[in-house]
Design a protein around this motif. Structure first.
Motif, short mmCIF file in Angstrom:
data_model
loop_
_atom_site.label_atom_id
_atom_site.label_comp_id
_atom_site.label_asym_id
_atom_site.label_seq_id
_atom_site.Cartn_x
_atom_site.Cartn_y
_atom_site.Cartn_z
N PHE A 1 31.95 39.70 41.53
CA PHE A 1 32.28 40.19 42.87
C PHE A 1 33.73 39.92 43.25
N GLU A 2 34.29 38.81 42.78
CA GLU A 2 35.68 38.50 43.11
C GLU A 2 36.63 39.56 42.55
N VAL A 3 36.38 40.00 41.33
CA VAL A 3 37.23 41.01 40.68
C VAL A 3 37.06 42.37 41.35
N GLU A 4 35.81 42.73 41.65
CA GLU A 4 35.57 43.99 42.34
C GLU A 4 36.27 44.00 43.70
N GLY A 5 36.22 42.87 44.39
CA GLY A 5 36.89 42.78 45.68
C GLY A 5 38.40 42.89 45.55
N VAL B 1 45.31 38.68 42.75
CA VAL B 1 45.10 37.33 42.20
C VAL B 1 44.42 36.44 43.23
N ALA B 2 44.90 36.47 44.46
CA ALA B 2 44.34 35.59 45.51
C ALA B 2 42.85 35.82 45.71
N ILE B 3 42.43 37.08 45.65
CA ILE B 3 41.00 37.40 45.82
C ILE B 3 40.23 37.11 44.55
N ALA B 4 40.77 37.52 43.42
CA ALA B 4 40.04 37.40 42.15
C ALA B 4 39.72 35.96 41.78
N ILE B 5 40.59 35.02 42.17
CA ILE B 5 40.36 33.63 41.75
C ILE B 5 40.08 32.69 42.91
N THR C 1 37.44 31.60 44.02
CA THR C 1 36.36 30.66 43.72
C THR C 1 36.69 29.79 42.51
N SER C 2 37.95 29.80 42.08
CA SER C 2 38.35 29.07 40.86
C SER C 2 39.13 27.81 41.21
N PRO C 3 38.46 26.65 41.33
CA PRO C 3 39.14 25.42 41.71
C PRO C 3 40.21 24.99 40.72
N GLN C 4 41.29 24.44 41.25
CA GLN C 4 42.43 23.91 40.52
C GLN C 4 43.31 24.99 39.90
N ILE C 5 42.83 26.22 39.87
CA ILE C 5 43.66 27.34 39.39
C ILE C 5 44.24 28.08 40.59
N ALA C 6 43.38 28.44 41.53
CA ALA C 6 43.85 29.15 42.72
C ALA C 6 44.91 28.35 43.47
N GLU C 7 44.75 27.04 43.48
CA GLU C 7 45.69 26.20 44.22
C GLU C 7 47.08 26.15 43.59
N ARG C 8 47.20 26.59 42.33
CA ARG C 8 48.49 26.43 41.64
C ARG C 8 49.10 27.73 41.12
N ILE C 9 48.36 28.81 41.12
CA ILE C 9 48.87 30.01 40.46
C ILE C 9 49.85 30.79 41.33
N SER C 10 49.68 30.74 42.65
CA SER C 10 50.61 31.42 43.55
C SER C 10 50.44 30.86 44.95
N GLU C 11 51.46 31.08 45.77
CA GLU C 11 51.39 30.59 47.14
C GLU C 11 50.26 31.26 47.92
N LYS D 1 46.84 29.99 46.87
CA LYS D 1 46.60 28.64 47.39
C LYS D 1 46.20 28.68 48.86
N ILE D 2 46.92 29.45 49.65
CA ILE D 2 46.60 29.52 51.08
C ILE D 2 45.20 30.05 51.30
N VAL D 3 44.85 31.12 50.60
CA VAL D 3 43.51 31.70 50.76
C VAL D 3 42.44 30.72 50.31
N ARG D 4 42.65 30.09 49.16
CA ARG D 4 41.68 29.14 48.63
C ARG D 4 41.45 27.98 49.60
N LEU D 5 42.51 27.38 50.11
CA LEU D 5 42.36 26.24 51.01
C LEU D 5 41.68 26.65 52.31
N ALA D 6 41.98 27.85 52.79
CA ALA D 6 41.34 28.33 54.02
C ALA D 6 39.85 28.57 53.80
N VAL D 7 39.48 29.12 52.65
CA VAL D 7 38.07 29.33 52.33
C VAL D 7 37.35 27.99 52.27
#
Length: 232
Positions: A100-104, A127-131, A133-143, A146-152
């Motif tokens: 679902f993350e990739v489809e989104g 990238v922000a949507i696709a990952i 739900t991916s801990p430790q990757i989303a926080e470091r792959i792009s700004e 990271k923002i989306v991941r931390l807010a979720v």
């Protein structure tokens, strides 16, 4: 192809016309309005409210870190699109072959391309949507990721990363205010059930070592369980 023009028109859980409180949170730009219209036409009330709360938390993060995703209107559009559509892949409209993350992520890029947003900006939203739900990757792959991941995470009561970035903000009051305006409506159960329902039809949407797979395996282990998915 233009974005859907009517709210509450085409998914398995009808979405009421958004209240003024919800629409007032949307940036007053063409792209953000289109992204919200798409989300509001398809998402269940619980997931729509969650997505808006995620944006408001993400906006605070961007503001407190003096990010371009807060300071520049065009970048704020990207932040809003990534947040409001991060779970759009759970809907019937975007229930494709991929998780679902990739489809989104694909759906969000499709919308952005209608407004000639391509290249790095579109890729960053993807990238922000696709990952997300991916801990430790989303926080470091792009700004943006990271923002989306931390807010979720913050919307699911996990403050790591968020609290450090928004010092001097009363997080308890912030969460209470947002949830009063945009109630949770059982988001954990609604979202978990939506992901599992897709995986039951297409197990490949829950690949090993993924969050959807955690939910899928938990359901298969206890299919009679009626509460929040134990893999959430």
């Amino acid at each position: 192809m233009c974005p859907p023009s009517a709210f509450g028109s085409s998914d398995n859980a009808a979405t009421p016309i958004p209240s003024e409180t919800l629409t007032s949170a949307v940036p007053s730009t063409t792209i953000s309005k289109a992204a919200f219209e798409l989300a509001a036409s398809l998402l269940s009330p619980a997931i729509l409210n969650h997505s808006l709360r995620v944006f408001l938390y993400a906006k605070i993060l961007a503001e407190k870190t003096s990010s371009a995703y807060f300071l520049e209107p065009a970048q704020l559009d990207l932040l809003f699109t990534a947040c409001i559509l991060h779970d759009i892949g759970t809907t019937n409209q975007y229930d494709g072959e991929q998780r679902f993350e990739v489809e989104g992520a694909d759906a969000a890029v499709g919308l952005l391309e209608q407004y000639d947003i391509k290249g790095k900006d579109a890729h960053d939203v993807w990238v922000a949507i696709a990952i997300h739900t991916s801990p430790q990757i989303a926080e470091r792959i792009s700004e943006l990721a990271k923002i989306v991941r931390l807010a979720v995470l913050f919307d699911f009561n996990r403050e790591e990363g968020f609290a450090e970035a928004v010092k001097n903000v009363d997080l308890k009051s912030l969460r209470a205010e947002r949830e009063n305006e945009m109630p949770r409506l059982g988001i954990e159960k609604v979202l978990g059930d939506a992901v599992v329902a897709q995986a039951l039809k297409r197990p490949r949407k829950a690949p090993p070592a993924s969050w959807p797979n955690n939910l899928y395996r938990a359901h298969l282990a206890e299919p009679e369980w009626k509460g929040v998915n134990k893999g959430f």
